[in-house]
Write an enzyme that holds these catalytic residues in place. Structure first.
Site, short mmCIF file in Angstrom:
data_model
loop_
_atom_site.label_atom_id
_atom_site.label_comp_id
_atom_site.label_asym_id
_atom_site.label_seq_id
_atom_site.Cartn_x
_atom_site.Cartn_y
_atom_site.Cartn_z
N ARG A 69 6.98 36.42 -0.98
CA ARG A 69 8.42 36.09 -0.93
C ARG A 69 8.84 35.36 -2.21
NH1 ARG A 69 10.38 31.83 1.48
NH2 ARG A 69 8.79 31.75 3.10
N TYR A 122 33.83 47.02 -5.27
CA TYR A 122 33.02 47.77 -4.30
C TYR A 122 33.35 47.28 -2.88
CZ TYR A 122 28.99 49.62 -1.87
OH TYR A 122 28.18 50.27 -0.98
N ASP A 205 29.69 43.28 -12.31
CA ASP A 205 28.96 44.32 -11.59
C ASP A 205 28.91 45.53 -12.52
OD1 ASP A 205 28.22 46.54 -10.04
OD2 ASP A 205 29.06 45.68 -8.21
N LYS A 230 21.68 52.94 -7.50
CA LYS A 230 22.43 53.96 -8.22
C LYS A 230 21.63 54.45 -9.44
CE LYS A 230 25.21 52.88 -4.96
NZ LYS A 230 26.30 51.92 -5.04
#
Ligand code: PLP
Length: 416
Positions: A69, A122, A205, A230
């Site tokens: 983690r 988005y 972004d 993407k």
């Protein structure tokens, strides 16, 4: 040879990985392990002291791995490689683009703060800002690509919360019509509202154009955010995200990631490293294909208007042309167009496509088409939809790596 002088694409196969530590394997293995064995108790103590910020790392101290983690070789090597494209000091990879965006926002802002953001963003980001952050008493004000710096400053002042502005979040080019926002202008606004007590953080972004065609840090941004689902992943087979910036800011964001536990797992890390090897050749081919497709659409009698950055000289105003030249090294591979007619004609076109698939998402090797008004942007307020030309006749295409003549043949038969 001096590796620091090489281009990122030359380093994507090897950077940060030592085969001798993995039985000589040419490729970084998948370190499918939750925890790591310490050589002795003192070593465990040393690693934890640094990981939990109890002391600074010693000058020649080699830090080892603790627990997946916090760190894992697939995650760390991937992060080091991603840093090369944006020339960032540090990077954090997440299990999705949304977790990168939401973790960065939660780390930067606190209740009572003001967020300035470009609209539309988005859909997931929009929902997070206007529902979850609102619940935390974080106020958000939006601006459009067409708003001037003065108009944006007026909005900040009118909110009555100018002294609580802590974050500016933008998406450029705006999805789906490729409207452009000037990152340097946003950096000026950031500077105007930064005081000795609080720095305003500017995040971009960069999913639509990065990490090849736009590098926001160069223009004054503090954080670059990605949906690695993407272009970075690029094969429509993994959900992932990334955030890049200075060591200091990333230290904070990685700290929150450790406690939210939304880091990417080793399998995701391995898949993205594999994808990064072909990132540049994929994106370059996609951009070449997009140019052919856009030119075909431009001349088709059933097409009213094409939104494609390659046509900016013909379509845009001087300000947009200047932003384009300053910020982008390619027109990208995202196209939108108005079909003559309305929803019926748009749906009929989408339903007739054969090679190009009817799906949301973008940046993958296969071409995808969708209807923003009723799909990706269904949630956007009508006022914003009108301002951004997101109408019933708009179709968005993400161009892939197929041969462009086959893509055009598919579009031709579907328009027929
Ligand atoms: C897809 C996307 C996101 C969200 O990323 P996920 O990986 O789906 O969580 C954020 N921003 C943009 C611009 C996107 O296209």
């Amino acid at each position: 040879m001096d590796y620091s002088k090489m281009k990122p694409e030359s380093l994507m196969m090897s950077y940060g990985y030592k085969p001798s530590l993995s039985e000589g394997a040419i490729k970084c293995p998948i370190f499918q392990t939750s925890t790591f064995v310490f050589k002795n108790a003192q070593e465990g103590k040393n690693f934890f002291e640094v990981a939990y910020g109890l002391r600074e790392k010693g000058q020649n101290e080699e830090l080892g791995l603790i627990y997946s983690r916090l760190n894992n070789p697939d995650l760390e090597i991937l992060e080091n490689r991603l840093c090369l494209w944006d020339k960032a000091e540090d990077c954090a990879v997440f299990e999705s683009g949304m977790s990168a965006i939401s973790t960065a926002m939660m780390e930067i802002m606190k209740p009572g703060d003001l967020l300035l953001y470009s609209r539309p963003v988005y859909g997931g980001t929009d929902h997070f800002i206007n529902h979850f952050l609102k619940k935390l008493n974080i106020t958000a004000i939006g601006f459009l690509a067409t708003d001037s710096k003065e108009a944006i400053i007026e909005k900040i002042e009118a909110s009555g919360l100018a002294d609580r502005l802590t974050m500016i979040h933008i998406e450029t080019p705006a999805n789906p019509t490729n409207a452009l926002i000037d990152i340097e202008m946003c950096a000026d606004i950031k500077k105007k509202y930064t005081t000795s007590e609080k720095e305003v953080i500017l995040s971009v972004d960069n999913t639509y154009m990065g990490p090849i065609w736009q590098h926001p840090l160069k223009h004054g941004a503090d954080l670059v955010l990605y949906s690695a689902t993407k272009y970075i992943g690029g094969h429509s087979d993994v959900i992932a995200g990334a955030c890049l910036g200075s060591k200091e800011l990333m230290g904070r964001i990685k700290g929150l990631r450790t406690f939210l536990g939304n880091m990417a797992g080793p399998w995701t890390g391995w898949l993205l490293m594999r994808s990064l090897e072909t990132l540049k050749v994929r994106m370059e081919q996609q951009a070449i294909n997009a140019k052919h497709v856009a030119e075909y659409l431009q001349n088709h009698p059933k097409v009213e208007k094409v939104y494609y950055l390659g046509f900016i000289e013909q379509n845009a105003n001087a300000r947009e042309i200047e932003i384009f030249k300053k910020q982008y090294t390619s027109a990208g591979a995202m196209i939108a167009f108005d079909i003559k007619g309305g929803e019926k004609e748009a749906f009929s076109f989408l339903d007739s496509l054969q090679l190009i698939k009817l799906a949301v998402s973008l940046g993958g090797t296969e071409s995808l088409a969708e209807h923003p008004q009723t799909m990706t942007h269904a949630d956007v307020p009508t006022e914003d939809k009108n301002a951004m030309h997101i109408s019933e006749k708009l179709v968005r295409i993400s161009v892939g790596v197929e041969h462009y003549t086959d893509l055009i043949a598919d579009i031709e038969q579907a328009l027929k």
